[in-house]
Design an enzyme around this catalytic site. Structure first.
Site, PDB file in Angstrom:
ATOM      1  N   ASP A  95      98.247   8.637  48.630  1.00  0.00           N
ATOM      2  CA  ASP A  95      97.811   9.191  47.335  1.00  0.00           C
ATOM      3  C   ASP A  95      96.837  10.345  47.536  1.00  0.00           C
ATOM      4  OD1 ASP A  95      98.883   8.242  44.985  1.00  0.00           O
ATOM      5  OD2 ASP A  95      97.529   6.523  44.854  1.00  0.00           O
ATOM      6  N   GLU A 194     104.518   4.556  35.485  1.00  0.00           N
ATOM      7  CA  GLU A 194     103.583   3.435  35.359  1.00  0.00           C
ATOM      8  C   GLU A 194     103.352   3.081  33.891  1.00  0.00           C
ATOM      9  OE1 GLU A 194     100.015   3.592  37.729  1.00  0.00           O
ATOM     10  OE2 GLU A 194      99.136   1.853  36.686  1.00  0.00           O
TER      11      GLU A 194
HETATM   12  O1  KIV Z   1      97.213   3.728  43.527  1.00  0.00           O
HETATM   13  C1  KIV Z   1      98.216   3.002  43.400  1.00  0.00           C
HETATM   14  O2  KIV Z   1      98.305   1.900  43.940  1.00  0.00           O
HETATM   15  C2  KIV Z   1      99.296   3.517  42.581  1.00  0.00           C
HETATM   16  C3  KIV Z   1     100.388   2.554  42.218  1.00  0.00           C
HETATM   17  C4  KIV Z   1      99.921   1.664  41.139  1.00  0.00           C
HETATM   18  C5  KIV Z   1     101.646   3.262  41.862  1.00  0.00           C
HETATM   19  O3  KIV Z   1      99.294   4.636  42.200  1.00  0.00           O
END
Ligand code: KIV
Length: 304
Positions: A95, A194
């Protein structure tokens, strides 16, 4: 002797697309450290996300907002090492955290490159729709695949007014569909949906050529992602509606630790099978520097 498992064919962005075309569901889960990565890889997941959900799942924050890029690099590298130990088949996504890609496209490209070069992820994920097409284009042009993320986007919690289901009226639903198509056109290879209604997720999925990965988006998507701690029921005080506990891990861990505490206090742990022994050895008193302690000799290996 190496503890590495023989390398397996890695799941690439092309394989994920093939899975969508073939109607094979994609199973993705988050992980934040090497131990978890080894377990989820051994269980056969197709993809692993080092989510900024680690802010809540690991760091004890009440949002993802405080998570930094350095922390994402650190956790992603741990997860990559864990996956490699299990043969390295799972596709690894990291991320981009809050603040690492919103201010400028240059920031975004540099952040994505750090996650690839320093942590070894195969792709990055970022939150946002049509407003982020330029950012997506630039990162993809730099050679880094981008997974989109729309619907409930936790980094915008204050703008959304809380963690609430998105796209429930037709204007908002239309915007989510527009966002999805814009991200696909900009070069995203997959999109996380989401917390949106299952009906909307079905429409978005049917209108995209790239895979959709749902969380709280119902069954009519190309794959599912769950947060590791939710899947395992590790947080005894929190279960979101969309998450299923596939184990009561929190109860298991708490009861196991309580049993350990009981055995330490009851003197039943460690037992003889947990102890090391030697042949009798005579020990002379060790020189003592602290004059409060009396020198002690003894016979090692003699019955106590
Ligand atoms: O940060 C995370 O775990 C996510 C998922 C919920 C898709 O973005």
């Amino acid at each position: 002797m190496s503890t590495q498992t023989a390398p397996k064919k890695r799941v690439t962005i092309h394989e994920l697309r093939r899975m969508k075309d073939a109607g094979d569901k994609i199973a993705m889960v988050t992980a934040y450290d090497a131990t978890a990565a080894r377990l989820v890889a051994a269980a056969g997941v197709d993809a692993v996300l080092v989510g900024d959900s680690l802010g809540m799942a690991v760091q004890g924050h009440d949002s993802t907002l405080p998570v930094t890029l350095d922390q994402m690099v650190y956790h992603s590298a741990m997860v990559r090492r864990g996956l490699e130990r299990e043969g390295g088949r799972a596709h690894l996504v990291g991320d981009l955290p809050f603040g690492s890609y919103q201010a400028s496209t240059d920031d975004a490209v540099k952040a994505a490159m750090r996650l690839v070069a320093e942590a070894g992820v195969q792709a990055v994920k970022l939150e946002g729709g049509a407003d982020y097409v330029e950012v997506v284009r630039r990162i993809v042009r730099a050679g880094v695949p981008v997974m989109g993320h729309i619907g409930l986007t936790p980094q915008s919690v204050h703008k959304m007014g809380g963690y609430v289901v998105q796209g429930k009226d037709s204007d908002k639903a239309q915007q989510i569909l527009r966002d999805a198509r814009a991200l696909e056109a900009a070069g995203c290879y997959a999109i996380v949906l989401e917390c949106i209604p299952a009906e909307l997720a079905r429409i978005v999925t049917s209108q995209l050529r790239i895979p959709t990965i749902g969380i709280g988006a119902g069954p009519h998507v190309d794959g599912q992602v769950l947060v590791y701690t939710d899947l395992l029921g590790l947080d005894l005080s929190f279960t979101p509606k969309f998450a299923k506990h596939f184990a009561e891990g929190g109860v298991l861990v708490r009861d196991a630790v309580a049993a350990y505490v009981g055995e330490v206090k009851g003197r039943t742990f460690p037992a003889d099978e947990h102890s090391f022994h030697s042949a009798p050895v005579r020990l002379v008193p060790a020189p003592v520097e602290d004059d409060h302690e009396e020198p002690q000799g003894g016979v090692m290996g003699a019955p106590i």
